[in-house]
Every structure is written in C-alpha cells, then in structure tokens.
Design an enzyme around this catalytic site. Structure first.
Site, PDB file in Angstrom:
ATOM      1  N   CYS A  47     -19.950  16.743   4.352  1.00 30.30           N
ATOM      2  CA  CYS A  47     -20.745  15.523   4.174  1.00 30.30           C
ATOM      3  C   CYS A  47     -20.364  14.423   5.171  1.00 30.30           C
ATOM      4  O   CYS A  47     -20.878  13.323   5.103  1.00 30.30           O
ATOM      5  CB  CYS A  47     -20.619  14.990   2.744  1.00 30.30           C
ATOM      6  SG  CYS A  47     -18.959  14.457   2.299  1.00 30.30           S
TER       7      CYS A  47
ATOM      8  N   ASN B  41     -14.768  12.649   8.534  1.00 26.55           N
ATOM      9  CA  ASN B  41     -14.277  11.421   9.176  1.00 26.55           C
ATOM     10  C   ASN B  41     -12.806  11.179   8.849  1.00 26.55           C
ATOM     11  O   ASN B  41     -11.974  11.000   9.737  1.00 26.55           O
ATOM     12  CB  ASN B  41     -15.105  10.212   8.727  1.00 26.55           C
ATOM     13  CG  ASN B  41     -16.576  10.360   9.042  1.00 26.55           C
ATOM     14  OD1 ASN B  41     -16.958  11.250   9.789  1.00 26.55           O
ATOM     15  ND2 ASN B  41     -17.390   9.491   8.482  1.00 26.55           N
ATOM     16  N   ASP B  42     -12.491  11.172   7.559  1.00 29.13           N
ATOM     17  CA  ASP B  42     -11.102  10.936   7.155  1.00 29.13           C
ATOM     18  C   ASP B  42     -10.212  12.151   7.454  1.00 29.13           C
ATOM     19  O   ASP B  42      -9.034  11.994   7.778  1.00 29.13           O
ATOM     20  CB  ASP B  42     -11.021  10.575   5.674  1.00 29.13           C
ATOM     21  CG  ASP B  42     -11.226   9.080   5.433  1.00 29.13           C
ATOM     22  OD1 ASP B  42     -10.940   8.292   6.353  1.00 29.13           O
ATOM     23  OD2 ASP B  42     -11.668   8.716   4.339  1.00 29.13           O
TER      24      ASP B  42
ATOM     25  N   ARG C 146     -20.112  10.381  -5.922  1.00 26.73           N
ATOM     26  CA  ARG C 146     -18.696  10.201  -5.615  1.00 26.73           C
ATOM     27  C   ARG C 146     -18.189   8.936  -6.287  1.00 26.73           C
ATOM     28  O   ARG C 146     -18.820   7.888  -6.192  1.00 26.73           O
ATOM     29  CB  ARG C 146     -18.487  10.099  -4.094  1.00 26.73           C
ATOM     30  CG  ARG C 146     -17.016  10.001  -3.697  1.00 26.73           C
ATOM     31  CD  ARG C 146     -16.856   9.943  -2.191  1.00 26.73           C
ATOM     32  NE  ARG C 146     -17.335   8.683  -1.647  1.00 26.73           N
ATOM     33  CZ  ARG C 146     -17.448   8.426  -0.337  1.00 26.73           C
ATOM     34  NH1 ARG C 146     -17.149   9.376   0.542  1.00 26.73           N
ATOM     35  NH2 ARG C 146     -17.879   7.264   0.087  1.00 26.73           N
TER      36      ARG C 146
ATOM     37  N   ARG D 162     -22.800   7.350  -2.390  1.00 24.11           N
ATOM     38  CA  ARG D 162     -21.619   6.498  -2.226  1.00 24.11           C
ATOM     39  C   ARG D 162     -21.687   5.334  -3.206  1.00 24.11           C
ATOM     40  O   ARG D 162     -22.434   4.385  -2.993  1.00 24.11           O
ATOM     41  CB  ARG D 162     -21.550   5.993  -0.786  1.00 24.11           C
ATOM     42  CG  ARG D 162     -21.366   7.083   0.265  1.00 24.11           C
ATOM     43  CD  ARG D 162     -21.249   6.470   1.651  1.00 24.11           C
ATOM     44  NE  ARG D 162     -20.898   7.450   2.657  1.00 24.11           N
ATOM     45  CZ  ARG D 162     -21.776   8.023   3.488  1.00 24.11           C
ATOM     46  NH1 ARG D 162     -23.060   7.701   3.413  1.00 24.11           N
ATOM     47  NH2 ARG D 162     -21.381   8.904   4.389  1.00 24.11           N
TER      48      ARG D 162
ATOM     49  N   GLU E  12     -10.316  15.527   2.329  1.00 22.04           N
ATOM     50  CA  GLU E  12     -10.136  14.500   3.367  1.00 22.04           C
ATOM     51  C   GLU E  12      -8.694  14.388   3.835  1.00 22.04           C
ATOM     52  O   GLU E  12      -8.423  13.854   4.906  1.00 22.04           O
ATOM     53  CB  GLU E  12     -10.569  13.132   2.823  1.00 22.04           C
ATOM     54  CG  GLU E  12     -12.014  13.064   2.378  1.00 22.04           C
ATOM     55  CD  GLU E  12     -12.287  11.808   1.573  1.00 22.04           C
ATOM     56  OE1 GLU E  12     -12.919  10.890   2.122  1.00 22.04           O
ATOM     57  OE2 GLU E  12     -11.862  11.746   0.402  1.00 22.04           O
TER      58      GLU E  12
ATOM     59  N   ARG F 202     -10.002   5.589  13.077  1.00 23.59           N
ATOM     60  CA  ARG F 202     -11.322   5.840  13.654  1.00 23.59           C
ATOM     61  C   ARG F 202     -12.133   4.577  13.922  1.00 23.59           C
ATOM     62  O   ARG F 202     -13.167   4.637  14.576  1.00 23.59           O
ATOM     63  CB  ARG F 202     -12.123   6.785  12.746  1.00 23.59           C
ATOM     64  CG  ARG F 202     -12.322   6.307  11.323  1.00 23.59           C
ATOM     65  CD  ARG F 202     -12.839   7.450  10.453  1.00 23.59           C
ATOM     66  NE  ARG F 202     -12.872   7.118   9.053  1.00 23.59           N
ATOM     67  CZ  ARG F 202     -13.944   6.664   8.426  1.00 23.59           C
ATOM     68  NH1 ARG F 202     -15.064   6.478   9.098  1.00 23.59           N
ATOM     69  NH2 ARG F 202     -13.912   6.386   7.147  1.00 23.59           N
TER      70      ARG F 202
ATOM     71  N   HIS G  69     -18.399   0.860   7.362  1.00 22.96           N
ATOM     72  CA  HIS G  69     -19.443   0.783   6.358  1.00 22.96           C
ATOM     73  C   HIS G  69     -20.468  -0.304   6.633  1.00 22.96           C
ATOM     74  O   HIS G  69     -21.572  -0.266   6.097  1.00 22.96           O
ATOM     75  CB  HIS G  69     -18.816   0.644   4.962  1.00 22.96           C
ATOM     76  CG  HIS G  69     -18.472   1.977   4.389  1.00 22.96           C
ATOM     77  ND1 HIS G  69     -17.515   2.781   4.935  1.00 22.96           N
ATOM     78  CD2 HIS G  69     -18.997   2.675   3.350  1.00 22.96           C
ATOM     79  CE1 HIS G  69     -17.447   3.920   4.249  1.00 22.96           C
ATOM     80  NE2 HIS G  69     -18.320   3.864   3.285  1.00 22.96           N
TER      81      HIS G  69
END
Length: 758
Positions: free
Chosen positions: A689, A641-642, A518, A482, A618, A652, A376
C-alpha cells in the site's frame, strides 16, 4: 436496537444541527443556553446543566442551565471530587442515580432550587486528554433515566465538547488574566524547478500564507482614515457571514465534518468581552483598527504563554480572525471577501489543517518552500486536487504580492511572470486535457497480466471525497483508509461519535466491497499538537502509531468502537494496526479489539462481531518474526515508505539525504521478498500500500516476488492496469530473480532500468 433507539443514541450526530448551534448563536451565553435546551429536549429531561472546569480556580462552575434557578449560573462552584458533579469529573465516569438525595456524595445548593428533582445523570465532557467539565440532566420522576440515556448523554457530551471547550477557554480568559525591511527577490527570477507533490496546472497571482492577515496586526496602513464604531460592528457581522460561508463550502468538500474547523473563530466572535473590550477602547478615542489590534494582541499573548500546547495553537486562530475583521473594516462595507480564491499560495511550511482552510477558500495552487513529497500535506493536497510544488528556493518568499505565476505541478515547474507564449502553450494543454477527460473511456473491471494472472487493485483513501473517484475507476475495494485525517483536521481528538459518522459514510459508500481501516498513525509529519505526547528529538522513532494508541487506551477504544459500530452491516471489515514491531505488540492491540467487541455486545449496540485483524509491515524487526506473525495475523499490508526509511536509516522527508532513500537497495528488495514468502507460506493475504505500489518501474518486481494485491491512490489505477496487462508472470519472476541477485545499488539500478514488456 430499534431505529428509535438508534436515533436516540446518536442524538447530536447530525453535524448540520451542531454547526447551526455554533453559527446561529448570538454570543457564548446563547450558545451554552441553546446547547442545554437541545440536550434537554432530546432526552425529555426537566433539567439540563453544563458545569465547566476553571483551571486557575480548580473549580467546576455552573455555566448554563435550563430547569434550575438561572440566578445560580456562575454562583454554584465545587471542587473535583465534590458532590456528584465533582465525582463525575474526577473519575471520568458517568453517574446515574434514581434518587440523587440518597447518595452520600450529593451536595445540595439552596440557590439552585433543585430539591424536587429526583433522578440524576451526569457524564464528563472531555476532548482526548483534556478535561472540560460535566453535562448533567435531572428529572422529577424517580428512576427516570435508563442505561440507554447514559449512552445518549455521552454522545451529546462528545459532540458538544469541541465548541464547549472553546467557550470555556474564553470564559476562563477573563478570570485569569516591529517591522522588518522587505527582502526583494531578484527581478531576473523567471523560472524555478521544484518537485511535484500534487499534480495539476494552476495560474494566478501569488499570495503568502498568513502574511496578508498577520501583516494587518503589525502594519500601520489606513492609520489616517476615520472609522466609526458602527464600521467595526459591520466588519464583525461581515466576518461572521464569511466564516459561515466558508464552513458551508468546506462541509461539501469534506464529509469528515471539517467544517467545524472554524469553531474557535465563532466562539471568539460571540464572546461579548472580546467585542466590549474593543468598543471600550474606541469610546476612549482609540481608532477601531488599533483597538482590534490591541485586543487581539492581548488574546495572542495569553494564548502564547499557556503551558498547554492545544491552547498555544489558538494563536493562529486569533491572528486569522483579527486579520479577517481588519480586512473587512478597511473595505468599509464591501461584502465581497478578499481571500485566497484563485491565487497561488506560497508558504514556508504548512500543517494539514491549513491546507484544509485553503481548500475552503478555493486556492488555485500551493508552492511550499520546504517539505517532502511523501509528507501528509502533500498527500492531503492530492486528495483535495490542489496542485502543489515543493521548491527549496528562499527567494520565492520575497516576491511582491500579486506577482503572476504559472504552476506546472505535473513536472514541478514554476514560471514567474510568464510571457504570452508560455501562457498560450499551457492553455492549449489544459484544453486538450479537458477534451480527453470528457471523452468516454472504458475502465477495466478485472486486472490481469498478459498471461492471465489475476491482480487485485484497491484504493488508498485519505478523505471521503475520494470515494467517488475510486468507484468510478473500479477500485475493487479500499485497501487503506488513513484514519489520521479526521484527527489532523480537528483542533482536538474527535469523539467516538464523530469518528462513527466518518466511518459509517465510508462503509455505506463501499457497502459491497472490501474495506480496510488502519488505526491511528500519528508522528513526524502527522503530529497532533493537542495530543500532548512527547515527540522527542526524533518523532519517527518515538511514541507514534500503535505505540501511541496502546499508551492511550481510552482513545484507542473510542476509535475501535466507532469502527466496529460503523461496520456493523459491512460484509468485509478489516482492521489494520500500523508500525507493529513485535508479536507481543500485535497481541496487545488485538486484545483491545476483542475487549471492545465484548463491551459493545454487553451494551447491546449494533457492531461487527468478527472483523479480520491485520497489520502493516513497516519495521525491519518483523522480517525475522514473520512466520510467527503470520500464524496470528489475518492479513498484511506493506507500507513501503516507512519500510525503506527504517531499513536504510533515511528520513524520507529530509531533502538533504533524499538521495539515500532508494527503494532498489538490495536490503530493501530482499527484505520485501522474505516478508511476502513468509506470508504466502502461511496462506495469508499480503498487499503493498506504499508508494512503490504505484511506481510502474517496480511492478514487475512486486509481481515477481508474489504480490497479487496493490492498494494505491485512485488516480494511479488506470496506469497500473495498463502496466500489468503488458507483463507476463514469467517475465516478472525472471526480473525479480535478477534484482534479488544483485549486491550493489549500481547493479540493482541497472536491472531495474532494463526494459521489460509493457
């Protein structure tokens, strides 16, 4: 609710008014006095008082008041549960009395001179899980305060809590209470290849994060110079002016109110005991720089030894503040601030809040010697348009300060002491880029494949400042906002009111478009130090995301209430839960939304009555239960990603196993296909996403398995439109079938690398 009522309820929601309260006060006492005057004026109350909790004495102490006898400040003390104030603090619930003296809990203090005040209203002051104190208003008229006043005072307490917490910490502080050889990088070091984490080209001298400030606390530079106490006072005044300027500039870039990131600095500067300790040492013959260092070290030691993580975090604030004072002292009145403006910052690691400070100081670029390109910090750097390269090269940390560097973050190259030929080459590229950016271009409003299949492109948003780019590039809505960034950029949990302001701005800007918010997604590289949640040895498998929210329901409710209130007039409000792993978990989370809707209706507060409720895909556990989830969730969004990380058991962000993180793994591809098929069979909308959504190599596969909605960073929209327009649906579906038929990584990679149209 009338406009007058809304203004009354939101009370201190004007962040400029709160910032002025913090920056405009001469010291902590005047800040507290100004705060009670402000609240008293808004509520038209005869009395307003602030009681702060002293953890060491386990007592609530009257620290500021208007209306009561000022001599009672510091003298009135009570235990949690004692009196109406103590009961408010202990139960964390407002108390409203039409005639306070008639309540058996009321405790009379002769020194307060409060016998003539009938009406009483108190609300707790808290930041997340931290109890700070109690805010009280009183009035001579019986039954004066209404339920609307209760909500208004709660808003006041929420907005003031951050600054009041820092003031309390400094007040409690007084009632409780070697140099290493430099390693030089090799002179031959000229070029390093790293990973691009945030694109752009930057050029400038390097500086090391924290090193310049912290070095002042341990170094002995300027020790032979003569400084006066007036030099010290002038350095403090300059520091205060510079911080105010930084806050102002950061507020322009970050509507999320991150300007208040320097609140702790201001509270320390306004603490007369901090200043007096330094002045006292100077009077005893200690040089001003050494006096600043001595007192700063005292604060640092006290903060560092605290059992509370959120207090230990103040160490960096103290280091930063002391370093700024010393830099100004050594300049002896030079008003120009020597910060990181125009420089390339090299750091071993960074927190998201530290990237924000760099943005306020207008750094040219950042080199991070460890981290992941999906962390992040990287995402935030992209949002702030700060070029960032990640390079696992420890010698970078030992280059001399001011070494000239050219950063090509478009590909990840770092040029150290670049020669004239390289500089001219990049100067030409930069000029060409500016010409291209200035050239008029048409941005398609509708995205479709070459044979007319409609694909919707939405934007992922981290910061409100990205909304303008999303709209300029014709994003059809916000597919993922986010919400963790307003949490990350603050030193403690944002209140309902602070969140309301952020979300209201979002809905106002995107009034005619779909918005998906989210709920809080924290863990791993997004950990909140102040949360006091046990991260464990593997935070990505710990108390994160929806698990944290459900375990901390009051915080979850504050966020949901803020979203529902802010989206009261929104046409398309969608709330999405992260990291759902079971149907039971989804039902639990949805029930909290339903409860918040009922509470807001009962309180007669404007709110959205029926948002769409969806979830992130996820966790591999949902693949097997997708049909059941699709019967209850309104929509889905795949966080690739997750999903990849958990499917393949690969961290990752760990460069040592980065080669194992492969989106084209057959298990990943087949899992995605099953998820999409289940959602579409149930007639539910499903989007992507995650990072795969903007990687053009995967677009044929995603379209081929049925994805028709992609949500990506705004900067990726033009390239995606071009890629999609060059495909036909038949080609995409054939490509997907070939990929899904492969059992090996090598086979899948071969298919992936086989050109398709476009």
């Amino acid at each position: 609710m009338s406009r007058k009522d809304r203004d009354h309820f939101n009370l201190l929601c004007d962040i400029g008014e709160l910032a002025a309260l913090v920056t405009g006060s001469h010291n902590i006492e005047t800040f507290m006095d100004s705060a009670v005057r402000l609240v008293s004026r808004h509520l038209k109350a005869d009395v307003c008082s602030i009681y702060l909790y002293d953890e060491s004495a386990e007592e609530l102490i009257l620290r500021a008041t208007i209306g009561l006898n000022p001599k009672a400040v510091g003298r009135i003390r009570m235990k949690p549960g004692e009196g109406l104030v103590g009961a408010t603090f202990e139960n964390l619930h407002p108390i409203r009395e039409s005639a306070a003296g008639g309540n058996p809990l009321f405790k009379y203090f002769e020194e307060a001179d409060e016998e003539r005040f009938e009406s009483f209203l108190a609300v707790p002051i808290q930041r997340g899980v931290q109890r700070i104190g109690v805010l009280v208003v009183q009035h001579e008229t019986a039954d004066y305060f209404s339920e609307r006043d209760v909500m208004a005072l709660k808003a006041s307490a929420s907005q003031l809590a951050g600054a009041v917490e820092n003031a309390r910490l400094l007040m409690d502080l007084y009632e409780a209470t070697g140099t290493h050889p430099e390693v030089q990088a090799p002179a031959s070091l000229q070029f390093i290849r790293g990973q691009s984490a945030s694109e752009g080209i930057a050029q400038g001298p390097i500086t090391f994060f924290k090193k310049s400030h912290v070095a002042f606390l341990s170094g002995d530079a300027h020790r032979n110079e003569n400084f006066t106490v007036e030099d010290f006072h002038e350095a403090v005044r300059q520091t205060s002016r510079q911080l105010a300027d930084l806050q102002s500039r950061l507020a322009e870039r970050l509507p999320e109110s991150a300007s208040l990131i320097f609140t702790a600095h201001f509270m320390i500067l306004k603490d007369p005991k901090f200043i007096d300790r330094i002045v006292h040492q100077i009077a005893e013959g200690v040089s001003p720089p050494e006096a600043v260092k001595n007192v700063a070290r005292h604060y640092i030691n006290v903060f560092a030894s605290s059992s509370h993580a959120y207090i230990r975090e103040k160490v960096s604030d103290m280091e930063d503040l002391a370093g700024r004072i010393l830099k100004n002292l050594f300049r002896r009145g030079a008003e120009k601030q020597e910060n990181e403006k125009g420089k390339i910052v090299v750091a071993a690691e960074l927190y998201p809040s530290e990237i924000l400070k760099m943005a306020s100081e207008e750094v040219q670029g950042v080199i991070l010697v460890k981290g992941g390109i999906t962390s992040h910090v990287s995402i935030l750097a992209r949002s702030l348009k700060i070029p960032l390269v990640i390079a696992d090269h420890p010698h970078l940390m030992h280059l001399p300060e001011e070494t000239p560097v050219l950063l090509d973050a478009n590909v990840g190259n770092i040029y150290i002491r670049p020669d004239q030929e390289i500089l001219l080459q990049f100067a030409g590229q930069e000029a060409a880029g500016k010409i291209a950016a200035a050239s008029p271009s048409t941005v398609c409003r509708i995205t479709q494949t070459g044979d007319g299949t409609r694909v919707r492109l939405l934007a992922n948003i981290n910061l409100l400042s990205e909304l303008s780019t999303a709209k300029e590039l014709n994003a059809e809505g916000i597919g993922l906002y986010r919400t963790e960034f307003p949490f990350i950029i603050r030193p403690t949990f944002p209140s309902e009111e602070e969140q309301y302001l952020v979300y209201k701005h979002l809905f106002d800007e995107m009034a005619d478009r779909e918005v998906t918010i989210r709920t809080l997604d924290i863990a791993g590289d997004k950990a909140l130090v102040y949360a006091n949640a046990t991260s464990g040895k593997n935070p990505d498998l710990g108390l994160r995301s929806i698990r944290f929210s459900l375990r901390n329901r009051p915080l979850f409710e504050q966020q949901l209430r803020a979203i529902l209130r802010a989206g009261a007039e929104a046409r398309h409000l969608r709330i999405m839960f992260p990291m759902i792993s079971s149907l039971d978990e989804f039902r639990d989370a949805r029930s909290v939304v339903d409860a918040c809707v009922r509470d807001l209706k009962r309180e007669d507060l404007p709110h959205h009555p029926g948002p769409s409720i969806g979830m992130m895909v996820e966790v591999p556990s949902v693949v097997e239960i997708m049909p059941a989830l699709a019967r209850e969730a309104d929509f889905f969004s795949i966080g690739t990603n997750d999903f990849i990380q958990y499917t393949l058991a690969v961290d990752r962000t760990n460069e040592k196993v980065a080669d194992y993180y492969r989106a084209y793994h057959p298990a990943v591809l087949r899992g995605l296909a099953r998820v999409v098929r289940a959602a579409k069979t149930a007639g539910r909308e499903i989007a992507v996403c995650g990072e795969m959504g903007h990687e053009t190599a995967y677009i044929p596969f995603l379209l081929g398995i049925g994805i028709r909605i992609l949500s990506v960073g705004p900067q990726f929209l033009p390239a995606l439109r071009e890629r999609i327009a060059g495909l036909t649906l038949a080609e995409a579906e054939r490509h997907a079938r070939l990929l899904l038929a492969e059992d090996t990584l090598a086979g899948a990679l071969k298919v992936l690398e086989t050109p398709t149209s476009g």
